[in-house]
Design a protein around this motif. Structure first.
Motif, PDB file in Angstrom:
ATOM      1  N   ALA A   1       0.794  -1.353   0.027  1.00 21.49           N
ATOM      2  CA  ALA A   1      -0.022   0.092   0.049  1.00 21.49           C
ATOM      3  C   ALA A   1       0.800   1.397  -0.059  1.00 21.49           C
ATOM      4  O   ALA A   1       0.458   2.377  -0.365  1.00 21.49           O
ATOM      5  N   HIS A   2       2.347   1.066   0.311  1.00 21.02           N
ATOM      6  CA  HIS A   2       3.030   2.389   0.408  1.00 21.02           C
ATOM      7  C   HIS A   2       3.124   2.831  -1.119  1.00 21.02           C
ATOM      8  O   HIS A   2       3.611   4.158  -1.418  1.00 21.02           O
TER       9      HIS A   2
ATOM     10  N   ALA B   1      -5.347  -2.553   3.921  1.00 20.77           N
ATOM     11  CA  ALA B   1      -4.300  -1.938   3.309  1.00 20.77           C
ATOM     12  C   ALA B   1      -3.049  -2.499   3.980  1.00 20.77           C
ATOM     13  O   ALA B   1      -2.945  -2.527   5.091  1.00 20.77           O
ATOM     14  N   LEU B   2      -2.116  -2.985   3.145  1.00 21.23           N
ATOM     15  CA  LEU B   2      -0.917  -3.633   3.737  1.00 21.23           C
ATOM     16  C   LEU B   2       0.430  -3.302   3.477  1.00 21.23           C
ATOM     17  O   LEU B   2       0.554  -3.359   2.131  1.00 21.23           O
ATOM     18  N   THR B   3       1.327  -3.100   4.073  1.00 23.25           N
ATOM     19  CA  THR B   3       2.775  -2.736   3.884  1.00 23.25           C
ATOM     20  C   THR B   3       3.842  -2.957   4.643  1.00 23.25           C
ATOM     21  O   THR B   3       3.312  -2.995   5.909  1.00 23.25           O
TER      22      THR B   3
ATOM     23  N   THR C   1       3.652   8.643   5.686  1.00 25.86           N
ATOM     24  CA  THR C   1       3.264   7.614   4.569  1.00 25.86           C
ATOM     25  C   THR C   1       2.016   6.961   4.931  1.00 25.86           C
ATOM     26  O   THR C   1       1.084   6.839   4.337  1.00 25.86           O
ATOM     27  N   ARG C   2       1.849   6.652   6.275  1.00 32.54           N
ATOM     28  CA  ARG C   2       0.768   5.831   7.076  1.00 32.54           C
ATOM     29  C   ARG C   2      -0.597   7.011   6.947  1.00 32.54           C
ATOM     30  O   ARG C   2      -1.721   6.417   6.328  1.00 32.54           O
ATOM     31  N   THR C   3      -0.196   7.980   7.266  1.00 35.29           N
ATOM     32  CA  THR C   3      -1.432   9.078   7.128  1.00 35.29           C
ATOM     33  C   THR C   3      -2.023   9.206   5.394  1.00 35.29           C
ATOM     34  O   THR C   3      -3.160   9.196   5.356  1.00 35.29           O
ATOM     35  N   ASP C   4      -0.857   9.366   4.734  1.00 40.47           N
ATOM     36  CA  ASP C   4      -1.334   9.625   3.335  1.00 40.47           C
ATOM     37  C   ASP C   4      -2.075   8.479   2.632  1.00 40.47           C
ATOM     38  O   ASP C   4      -2.962   8.626   1.942  1.00 40.47           O
ATOM     39  N   ILE C   5      -1.703   7.120   3.238  1.00 43.18           N
ATOM     40  CA  ILE C   5      -2.332   5.783   2.637  1.00 43.18           C
ATOM     41  C   ILE C   5      -3.852   6.029   3.076  1.00 43.18           C
ATOM     42  O   ILE C   5      -4.810   5.771   2.064  1.00 43.18           O
TER      43      ILE C   5
ATOM     44  N   ASN D   1      -9.262   6.709   0.742  1.00 42.34           N
ATOM     45  CA  ASN D   1     -10.465   7.303   1.562  1.00 42.34           C
ATOM     46  C   ASN D   1     -11.096   6.182   2.805  1.00 42.34           C
ATOM     47  O   ASN D   1     -12.184   5.853   2.581  1.00 42.34           O
ATOM     48  N   ILE D   2     -10.117   5.900   3.377  1.00 37.17           N
ATOM     49  CA  ILE D   2     -10.543   5.017   4.655  1.00 37.17           C
ATOM     50  C   ILE D   2     -10.111   5.630   5.936  1.00 37.17           C
ATOM     51  O   ILE D   2      -9.198   4.986   6.720  1.00 37.17           O
ATOM     52  N   PRO D   3     -10.419   6.959   6.225  1.00 38.63           N
ATOM     53  CA  PRO D   3      -9.679   7.760   7.427  1.00 38.63           C
ATOM     54  C   PRO D   3     -10.027   6.929   8.703  1.00 38.63           C
ATOM     55  O   PRO D   3      -9.192   7.403   9.336  1.00 38.63           O
TER      56      PRO D   3
END
Length: 701
Positions: A139-140, A170-172, A179-183, A188-190
């Motif tokens: 996901a990154h 989402a997996l990374t 990066t986590r916040t941006d993913i 669209n899964i805040p």
């Protein structure tokens, strides 16, 4: 979902009795219909977090994955475990794609892997009710802040709008806070639940070495691991090809891999590596993301990576089965300069240079490397790891002022016009062309360091570079030059503390002994059987059983179907497919070992007999054979029983022999040696009693 059902599915399809940390919590969250963000190191078990729910959920699970090779590998693994799965990509024929869609409509498929570029193809065929779960792997790639941004991922944000009631996971393996916040924002899964596993891969050893004579070091390193798979990462395509050619010339099974190769050639090289036809891949960072090979035992970085995220992800391709694996990073200032040039053209130059600086600090560290690595990802550790080169050989500092003065003086007299290799040759008094052709043998510093090895000089000079007394002039063919700080050591009496250099020869000998032991083990026999089956079925060996499962077989020695099913990694399907052959191999090995042990035992007492016949005393035989006197006596008794000419009476005084004879007559049921020992009130020792009884037994016979 009932816990018993989930656990039985885990054993049935994946062969495990219990979950790893966080897995069950994530899986329960999926069943509850929540969105999830999973940050879990490579090899930490991310895939099970969506594969297991997919088996139990009513409809198909959609998995977005960046590479065809990765999708194929995952599908092959699931199929081997008895899970119906498929992948879809643009290279497939329309008929093949249609067959997949028909399976989905008939609810015959549990997982469908799709590249982000192929989403439009499936959009027409899938409605909200047909998808039970959406998994976004790697996901990154969706984030500009990530180290491996891919534009095709940016379209994935529409999936939540398209399937609002479908949970998304989402997996990374690598993502810092930004990066986590941006993913979450991009997908669209805040409100997704965040699950952040430990980044600590304890099974990976971490080592950094200076980037000098790299090929010789690599050849030695892989020579101790001949049957093991590994990856060597390089900065340039040219280096991958040159390195692979050199390794091939030394009879290693090596291949070069980079983006300049044709598609078919890249697929062939990947398949050969996955199927153990080749053991070494010399690659640019284009390689590895699509490889789910669990038995990669080592990773080497020929050049320094540009950031800690890339480094962590690349070393994470080793030891995914949890078994001990090695990582080796070569560090040189030439690499740093090259990477600085790359970063200077980037849009986020400032961020990239800062990340490169952290990578450089890691390489130069004299403290636990794992702590530095984990701290970077926000996992603060206080204790040292014990599994990096610094922890294994903690630097012991000494007063290295004289050594420093010799090195600095030599660089000064060479007028800052020679690289490190020539500086060391002059210090050691070498007679090679580089020295003699320039008359360096006439310098005052010539041979002043002949008592120090080449390797140790190299280490000391690198320390002087790190301490700021010396710098490398990259624009002048890597010549060593003094900095203004050097005059403090040369002329003003400043003391220099240097770290002792670890004994690499001793470390190497230890590694060679370990490799020799491994090659004669049951594990190696099982590995060969696994490879044979893999060749027969034309699938990667690790899809049959991974190395960790073979190690457990070696330890537990299962010899029945029931025992075999207890081994981690053995599910019902694999028990039926392969159990008989592996159990047969284990039984055969155990029998062979018993026979060898018997033969060895038989041989060892005969050696004692030969020495006895040469006239050596029990004490002399004991010293010569490095065995306890009691063991030597047991050998003599065995030879005596076999009818050999052994005179036991010379080891038993006549008075003791008569005493034992009398005791034997007195005691109606003499029983054990202890009965006699207590009868004599400990006045006659066990060994004498045992020998006396043997003599009497033979006389009576």
């Amino acid at each position: 979902m009932e816990e018993a059902k989930v656990l039985s599915t885990l054993k049935e399809y994946f062969g495990y009795d219990k979950f790893r940390p966080l897995q069950q919590k994530i899986i329960n969250s999926v069943f509850e219909g929540r969105d999830n963000l999973v940050i879990m190191p490579t090899g930490g078990g991310k895939s099970i977090c969506y594969q297991l729910p997919a088996i139990l959920l009513p409809q198909v699970t959609l998995v977005i994955s960046p590479l065809i090779a990765l999708m194929k590998d995952q599908v092959d693994g699931l199929t081997a475990n008895g899970v119906p799965a498929a992948y879809l990509n643009s290279s497939q024929a329309v008929a093949d794609q249609e067959a997949i869609f028909q399976k989905i409509e008939k609810n015959e498929l549990k997982l469908l892997y799709v590249a982000p570029e192929s989403l439009q193809v499936i959009d027409r065929f899938l409605s909200d009710g047909l998808v039970s779960l959406i998994a976004i792997d790697e996901a990154h790639c969706i984030s500009n802040w990530g180290h491996d941004f891919r534009p095709a991922y940016t379209q994935l944000g529409y999936l939540k709008n398209r399937f609002p009631s479908t949970p998304m996971i989402a997996l990374t393996a690598t993502a810092d806070k930004a990066t986590r916040t941006d993913i979450l924002k991009q997908l669209n899964i805040p409100k997704a639940e965040k699950h952040i596993a430990s980044f600590d891969r304890k099974n990976l050893s971490l080592e950094v070495r200076p980037g000098i004579k790299r090929f010789e070091q690599i050849a030695n390193f892989v020579g101790q691991r001949k049957n093991e798979s590994g990856i060597i990462y390089c900065l340039s395509r040219k280096t991958t090809e040159e390195l692979a050619a050199k390794l091939k010339a030394k009879s290693f099974k090596a291949e070069a891999y980079h983006a300049g190769l044709s598609h078919d050639e890249r697929i062939r090289i990947q398949d050969d590596f996955i199927n153990d036809h080749s053991h070494i891949i010399c690659a640019t960072i284009a390689f590895g993301m699509g490889i789910d090979k669990s038995n990669i035992r080592w990773v080497i970085h020929y050049n320094m990576p540009k950031n800690m995220e890339g480094y962590y992800q690349e070393i994470g391709r080793a030891g995914r089965d949890g078994l001990p694996s090695d990582t080796l990073l070569f560090h040189s200032y030439a690499d740093v300069v090259q990477l600085q040039k790359f970063a200077s053209n980037a849009a986020n130059e400032e961020v990239q240079l800062a990340k490169l600086d952290r990578m450089k600090q890691y390489s130069e560290a004299l403290s636990c490397r794992r702590k530095i690595l984990l701290n970077y990802f926000g996992e603060l550790k206080q204790e040292d790891c014990g599994n990096c080169d610094i922890c294994k050989n903690p630097p012991k500092f000494f007063n290295g002022t004289t050594i420093a003065q010799k090195a600095l003086s030599c660089i000064y007299r060479l007028k800052g016009a020679e690289p490190i290799t020539t500086v060391i040759d002059v210090l050691r008094g070498s007679h090679n062309e580089a020295v003699l052709s320039r008359n360096y043998q006439n310098l005052k510093t010539y041979a002043v360091g002949s008592d120090i090895s080449w390797h140790n000089w190299q280490q000391y000079i690198i320390q002087l570079i790190n301490l700021g007394y010396v710098e490398i002039a990259f624009h002048k063919k890597n010549h060593l030059q003094l900095t203004p700080l050097a005059k403090n050591v040369l002329f003003e009496g400043e003391k220099v503390q240097l770290a002792n250099v670890p004994d690499r020869k001793a470390i190497q000998e230890q590694a060679e002994k370990k490799a020799a032991r491994t090659n004669s083990s049951l594990f190696e026999k099982l590995r060969q059987l696994r490879l044979k089956i893999a060749r027969e079925e034309d699938i990667p060996a690790y899809l049959i059983f991974n190395d960790a499962t073979l190690k457990e077989m070696e330890k537990e020695r299962p010899m029945s179907d029931e025992e075999f099913m207890q081994v981690n990694g053995v599910g019902r399907q694999k028990m039926q497919d392969y159990g008989y052959r592996f159990i047969k191999e284990i039984i055969a090995f155990s029998k062979e070992k018993r026979e060898k042990k018997g033969a060895k035992k038989g041989k060892t007492y005969k050696v004692t007999g030969e020495l006895y016949k040469e006239g050596l005393s029990v004490e002399e035989i004991s010293v010569k054979r490095k065995l306890a006197p009691t063991t030597i006596f047991s050998h003599l008794v065995k030879l005596y029983d076999d009818g050999e000419d052994i005179d036991l009476s010379k080891f038993v005084p006549d008075s003791d022999l008569q005493a034992v004879k009398n005791a034997k007559a007195e005691l109606n049921e003499p029983g054990s040696l202890k009965t006699y020992y207590l009868h004599f009130e400990e006045a006659i020792d066990y060994q004498t009693i045992k020998l006396a009884l043997k003599i009497l037994e033979k006389k009576e016979a």
